[in-house]
Structures are given as structure tokens and as C-alpha cells.
Enzyme design. Sequence first.
Site, short mmCIF file in Angstrom:
data_model
loop_
_atom_site.label_atom_id
_atom_site.label_comp_id
_atom_site.label_asym_id
_atom_site.label_seq_id
_atom_site.Cartn_x
_atom_site.Cartn_y
_atom_site.Cartn_z
N LYS A 168 42.96 28.85 15.19
CA LYS A 168 42.67 29.77 13.80
C LYS A 168 44.24 29.94 13.17
CE LYS A 168 41.36 33.54 15.72
NZ LYS A 168 41.47 33.08 17.26
N THR A 169 45.06 30.47 14.15
CA THR A 169 46.26 30.65 13.21
C THR A 169 47.19 29.36 12.76
OG1 THR A 169 46.59 32.69 14.42
CG2 THR A 169 48.67 31.80 13.58
N CYS A 172 34.30 24.12 32.23
CA CYS A 172 33.66 22.73 32.19
C CYS A 172 34.26 21.91 31.10
CB CYS A 172 32.12 23.13 31.95
SG CYS A 172 31.79 23.52 30.38
N MET A 202 39.60 32.78 21.27
CA MET A 202 41.20 32.84 21.47
C MET A 202 41.32 31.63 21.84
SD MET A 202 41.78 36.49 23.33
CE MET A 202 43.62 36.35 23.33
N ASP A 220 46.11 37.21 8.80
CA ASP A 220 45.78 36.74 10.34
C ASP A 220 45.33 38.13 11.10
OD1 ASP A 220 45.79 34.88 12.24
OD2 ASP A 220 47.76 35.11 13.08
N GLU A 221 44.70 37.57 12.13
CA GLU A 221 44.19 38.70 13.15
C GLU A 221 43.40 39.72 12.29
OE1 GLU A 221 44.38 38.42 16.17
OE2 GLU A 221 46.20 37.17 16.55
N ALA A 222 42.50 39.21 11.41
CA ALA A 222 41.62 40.14 10.54
C ALA A 222 40.82 41.10 11.17
CB ALA A 222 40.89 39.32 9.78
N CYS A 260 28.87 29.01 30.27
CA CYS A 260 30.09 29.39 31.36
C CYS A 260 30.19 31.00 31.23
CB CYS A 260 31.25 28.66 31.16
SG CYS A 260 30.99 27.18 31.81
N CYS A 320 36.41 24.98 26.85
CA CYS A 320 36.02 25.63 27.96
C CYS A 320 36.93 25.51 29.23
CB CYS A 320 34.46 25.79 28.32
SG CYS A 320 34.00 26.41 29.72
ZN ZN Z 1 31.92 25.87 29.85
#
Ligand code: ZN
Length: 201
Positions: A27-28, A153, A23, A93-95, A185, A150
Site C-alpha cells: 500500500k505505502t 499457500c 499488511m 498513510d495508515e488511514a 488459510c 499468503c
Molecule cells: Zn493461503
Amino acid sequence: MFLEQTRKNLPKKGWIEVIAGSMFSGKTEELIRRLKRAKIAKQQVEIFKPGIDQRYDETNIVSHDSNWIQSTPVPSSSNILLLGHEVDVIGIDEAQFFDDNLPAVCEQLANNGTRVIIAGLDMDYLGKPFGPMPHLLAVADYITKVHAICMHCGDLATHSHRTVEDDALVLLGEKESYIPLCRSCFVKQTKNNSVNSQHHA
Ligand code: ZN
């Protein structure tokens, strides 16, 4: 950056592109970028998404930066086959939310000369392959793995960590319930969560 073939080939040759990632990985946005370029090349474009994904809007694909493009929600992958024949480029989308028949549908479309571009989550919130995505990645001609950042970090993120306690695979209104994390993480966070839940038990 993915450089696509947008010229009309005669006879038509199809293929499958997959854009996969966590997420907030864009992608979209990448799907929309490719579809807009196909439109500029005067190709006929259709976009489908699963009927389950109604987070933002009924008929538009909406990416997180509100860069939108018209789309059609469909109840199952077989609808894409019915509605998408005679189209140059099909975006999905959202396959990850589609049924297990989606890879067969995409292969049939590509075999018949359609360029199929699929965007989806490669892993669920537990880090497991999500729905038909692993199969789609296997049969794709081209794969682009995109990364978020992330939140712990600042490295590249591959995992979608769920910040609320819920065992359902799909959470609606989910955008606020996840953060992107890198592998290390994510593993740390998952260990902390299981320690915490043992304390609660
Ligand atoms: Zn991380």
C-alpha cells in the site's frame, strides 16, 4: 496499474483515491509511487500520517522496502484540513488509525479541488473493517485493492493474521507480529486458534 491525471487543471478539480489491502500488500509503496509522480509533475504535495504510527521514523513515511518520502505526523484528521489547504495533492498513510472524521475531511479537501490519496488497512487482524476505511472506500472516486502473498499457500493474501496472542486492536512494533494469509488459510488459522484457546481454558 493506476494511471493518474497529473496535469494542472484550471479550474482545479479534486477527487479521492483509496489504496487498501492487508499488511505487506505494498500500500505505502503504491502511495509513494503516485506521490513521486505528482512531484515530478511539479505539483505541490503534502503527506500526513497519524501520530500513533511511529514504528520506523518520526517524520518520514517509510515503506517496508525503505523507499521513503517526507511526511508530517498529525494528532487528528482536522489537522490535515488546517495544514493541507492550498495543496495540489495530499497523501494520507495508515488511514485506518485516524478518527471517524477523516472521510469528511477528505471530502471537503476533494470538493475544494485537492487530489487526496489515502492508503490504509481495509481490515483489522480479526478480518473486520478497520476504523474510517469502510467509509473512505464508499466515498472514494477510485479504489485500488492491493494484495500480499499468503505465507501458508502462496495465493494472493487479503488478511493480516496476528501471530501473537493479544486482544489490543493496535500492536506497536507490530511488523513481526503478523503474517499475510489468503481467505481460506485465514479461516483455517482462526478456527485452529479458537480450538487451542478452548484447550487452554
Ligand atoms: Zn493461503
